[in-house]
Design a protein around this motif. Structure first.
Motif, mmCIF file in Angstrom:
data_model
loop_
_atom_site.group_PDB
_atom_site.id
_atom_site.type_symbol
_atom_site.label_atom_id
_atom_site.label_comp_id
_atom_site.label_asym_id
_atom_site.label_seq_id
_atom_site.Cartn_x
_atom_site.Cartn_y
_atom_site.Cartn_z
ATOM 1 N N UNK A 26 -3.470 -9.583 2.306
ATOM 2 C CA UNK A 26 -3.052 -8.940 3.562
ATOM 3 C C UNK A 26 -1.792 -8.104 3.342
ATOM 4 N N UNK A 27 -0.833 -8.676 2.635
ATOM 5 C CA UNK A 27 0.409 -7.934 2.375
ATOM 6 C C UNK A 27 0.109 -6.622 1.645
ATOM 7 N N UNK A 58 -2.707 -5.014 1.444
ATOM 8 C CA UNK A 58 -3.515 -4.093 2.248
ATOM 9 C C UNK A 58 -2.650 -3.356 3.266
ATOM 10 N N UNK A 59 -1.732 -4.081 3.886
ATOM 11 C CA UNK A 59 -0.812 -3.409 4.813
ATOM 12 C C UNK A 59 0.007 -2.353 4.072
ATOM 13 N N UNK A 60 0.449 -2.738 2.887
ATOM 14 C CA UNK A 60 1.259 -1.808 2.099
ATOM 15 C C UNK A 60 0.464 -0.536 1.795
ATOM 16 N N UNK A 105 1.669 3.082 3.059
ATOM 17 C CA UNK A 105 1.909 4.100 2.037
ATOM 18 C C UNK A 105 1.065 5.352 2.304
ATOM 19 N N UNK A 132 -4.925 4.820 -4.181
ATOM 20 C CA UNK A 132 -3.723 4.200 -3.625
ATOM 21 C C UNK A 132 -3.852 2.684 -3.649
ATOM 22 N N UNK A 183 -3.398 1.357 -7.119
ATOM 23 C CA UNK A 183 -2.018 1.507 -7.580
ATOM 24 C C UNK A 183 -1.069 0.564 -6.856
ATOM 25 N N UNK A 213 1.140 -2.027 -8.685
ATOM 26 C CA UNK A 213 2.595 -1.918 -8.539
ATOM 27 C C UNK A 213 3.194 -3.225 -8.033
ATOM 28 N N UNK A 214 2.522 -3.842 -7.065
ATOM 29 C CA UNK A 214 3.037 -5.100 -6.541
ATOM 30 C C UNK A 214 3.057 -6.160 -7.638
ATOM 31 N N UNK A 251 5.863 -5.281 -10.188
ATOM 32 C CA UNK A 251 7.218 -5.553 -9.739
ATOM 33 C C UNK A 251 7.399 -7.017 -9.371
ATOM 34 N N UNK A 289 6.353 -8.717 -7.109
ATOM 35 C CA UNK A 289 6.379 -9.111 -5.706
ATOM 36 C C UNK A 289 5.124 -9.928 -5.405
ATOM 37 N N UNK A 322 -5.975 -7.312 11.774
ATOM 38 C CA UNK A 322 -5.348 -6.619 10.650
ATOM 39 C C UNK A 322 -4.899 -5.205 11.042
ATOM 40 N N UNK A 355 -1.098 -3.590 10.996
ATOM 41 C CA UNK A 355 -0.729 -2.375 10.260
ATOM 42 C C UNK A 355 -0.058 -1.375 11.203
ATOM 43 N N UNK A 367 3.409 -2.390 12.203
ATOM 44 C CA UNK A 367 4.373 -2.160 11.120
ATOM 45 C C UNK A 367 4.717 -0.676 11.020
ATOM 46 N N UNK A 384 1.589 8.952 -5.927
ATOM 47 C CA UNK A 384 1.218 7.688 -5.322
ATOM 48 C C UNK A 384 1.045 6.599 -6.351
ATOM 49 N N UNK A 385 1.069 6.980 -7.597
ATOM 50 C CA UNK A 385 0.829 5.972 -8.624
ATOM 51 C C UNK A 385 2.057 5.097 -8.840
ATOM 52 N N UNK A 387 6.140 3.801 -7.322
ATOM 53 C CA UNK A 387 7.037 3.742 -6.184
ATOM 54 C C UNK A 387 7.887 4.994 -6.187
ATOM 55 N N UNK A 426 5.565 -13.320 7.305
ATOM 56 C CA UNK A 426 4.622 -13.277 6.185
ATOM 57 C C UNK A 426 3.638 -12.127 6.290
#
Lengths: 183, 324
Positions: A49-50, A52-54, A58, A79, A82, A86-87, A90, A92, B57, B61, B64, B83-84, B86, B269
């Motif tokens: 979920x985290x 997917x939201x990201x 993005x 995206x 990636x 990326x998560x 890093x 996370x 969901x 989104x 946020x 996008x690849x 950060x 969370x």
């Protein structure tokens, strides 16, 4: 605009002009594909979920950079991949182990059957060649057309098609689906 | 039709394609005793390949995005080139003098303040530890009551603007580097208590350094004789100053302050803020407070503050507490 029947491209253009409802339609339209990819990557619902939201945040931030030369779903697939990488990179979020037997048992309290199925599928995917896995993820799981996947993966359309076919056969065998009464 | 060819066409049909020869392939896969089970297995694989996103969901989104848009961190007109990865870090805004000396300065200045930590207990820059057994003496920082004004020796205006985000944490609050300043400020002459020794000392030759609070800021004296100025990071709301609370994790100069320890995380969370919008500060930056709390007791600022903000570029939530 009438969001529900609009194409992805039309929705992107509307969202770029500030139409939040258009972007929400994009989110709803592609949420399952993005979430499914993230779930198979992390094999854990909160992380999925985290991530997917990201992905969608993005994408929203980057709508202006979408030039329409490729399909929105192709861009979204890139995206999504990636962001997950990326998560993980890093730290996370930690990607799941590639070993199938490391996946939690389907009966574990935090895993319902649907999640357990994705975990099993992710485990089987981890065992097949990388190029076949990528093609199968793009086409059979993320829903890209062969030409879109070819763009995303920088491979000829015929090659993508063959890789998906080979991946499908390997997965059928790995998951025991070829046996009568298999999973 | 060849079995492999029939199954490949059948496979493509599962992907939404309508390849040439599909009808023949379907007939083959329905009747061939070898291909029929495999085609059936492929259908089962396709059926297990989908999963729905959790309920709510899309709403989460969009919530946020609404929060991030409100604070200017997410906008569809923002351009992101790659996008690849950060977003790349902001270009260094350090003054030129910083570059060749940054390593030595960071180590030296950190040790200076760390030495003060050991003595005073209210200085919280954490950058390492003095060598075990190093004698640490009192610093001039103890004479805060007679603190002279930082404006007595202002750094050049260009330096003031360029030195961020080189931060130090002192007394639980965050100070931003102003760069090198004049040593010709009205401080008392070094006293025995001002001598700070550290792991940087050469045997038998401890260096002399001092940390000194001044009005609205802090001055560190480093071993090579330079004085480095820091200003308290503040923002105003309704004309009142609010100082940036440190997170106790500034491990070196050049990293951004984060959320203070001991306070409930501003994000749950699901990535949704637990805080409530409470208007804006005097510069128009949105501020947030915990449920049931009043903004006069302090407030949070979301990451991604706009250019010109005291913490523009800070990727973290920050907490601002009222100043007397």
């Amino acid at each position: 605009m009438e969001a529900v029947g609009a194409t992805d491209r039309e929705l992107v253009l509307a969202a770029r002009d500030g139409d939040v409802a258009a972007f929400e339609t994009l989110v709803r339209r592609h949420a399952d594909a993005v979430y499914g990819h993230a779930l198979r990557f992390f094999r854990e619902r909160t992380a999925a979920e985290d991530a997917s939201q990201e992905v969608f945040v993005k994408v929203y931030r980057s709508l202006a950079s979408f030039d329409g030369r490729s399909a929105f779903s192709t861009w979204l697939f890139r995206v999504t991949r990636n962001v997950c990488l990326d998560l993980a990179r890093t730290a996370r979020r930690r990607p799941a182990s590639s070993a199938l037997d490391s996946a939690p048992e389907p009966s574990a309290p935090s895993f319902d059957d649907a999640v357990a199925t994705q975990v099993a599928l992710a485990g089987a995917l981890a065992e097949i060649p990388e190029d076949e896995r990528a093609a199968f993820e793009a086409v059979a799981l993320f829903g890209l057309a062969y030409d879109e996947a070819a763009t995303a993966l920088d491979a000829p359309v015929g090659t993508v098609k063959s890789r998906v076919f080979r991946a499908r056969r390997r997965l059928v065998a790995a998951l025991g689906l070829d046996a009568e009464g298999g999973a | 039709m060849d079995c492999d060819r029939a199954l490949e066409i059948y496979s493509a049909s599962l992907d939404g394609e309508t390849p040439e020869g599909l009808d023949d392939a379907l007939d083959h896969c329905a009747s061939c005793p070898s291909c029929a089970p495999e085609a059936r297995s492929m259908r089962r694989l396709a059926a297990m390949s989908t999963i729905a996103a959790p309920d709510g969901f899309a709403e989460r989104v969009m919530d946020r995005i609404a929060v991030e848009t409100a604070r200017g961190a997410a906008s569809p007109i923002e351009w992101e080139s790659d996008l690849a990865t950060h977003a790349p870090p902001a270009p260094s805004r350090r003054p030129l003098w910083w570059v060749p000396r940054v390593g030595a300065f960071a180590a030296a200045a950190a040790v200076v303040v760390l030495a003060v930590v050991a003595v005073r207990g209210d200085v919280t820059l954490r950058g390492g530890r003095p060598a075990p057994g190093s004698p640490v003496a009192e610093s001039a920082a103890k004479s805060d009551a007679a603190a002279p004004a930082l404006s007595a020796a202002p750094a050049p205006a260009a330096t003031l603007a360029q030195a961020s985000p080189e931060f130090a944490e002192f007394g639980g609050l965050v100070y931003a580097s102003l760069g090198e300043t004049s040593t010709n400020i009205h401080l008392h002459p070094p006293r025995p208590g001002d001598v700070v020794t550290s792991a940087l000392d050469t045997p038998g030759a401890p260096f002399v350094s001092r940390a000194r609070r001044v009005e609205g800021g802090l001055v560190l004296f480093v071993p090579d004789g330079r004085a480095l100025a820091f200003r308290l990071v503040t923002r105003a709301r309704a004309g009142r100053a609010f100082a940036l609370r440190g997170d106790g994790r500034i491990t070196r100069f050049g990293i951004w302050p984060g959320w203070p320890p001991g306070m409930a995380s501003p994000i749950d969370a699901h990535g949704v803020t637990r805080l409530h919008a409470a208007g804006a500060d005097d510069a128009g930056v949105a501020v947030f407070v915990p449920a049931g709390k009043d903004v006069s007791a302090g407030f949070a600022v979301a990451p991604g503050a706009p250019a010109g903000d005291p913490i523009a570029g800070d990727p973290h939530w920050t907490w601002w507490e009222p100043q007397p």
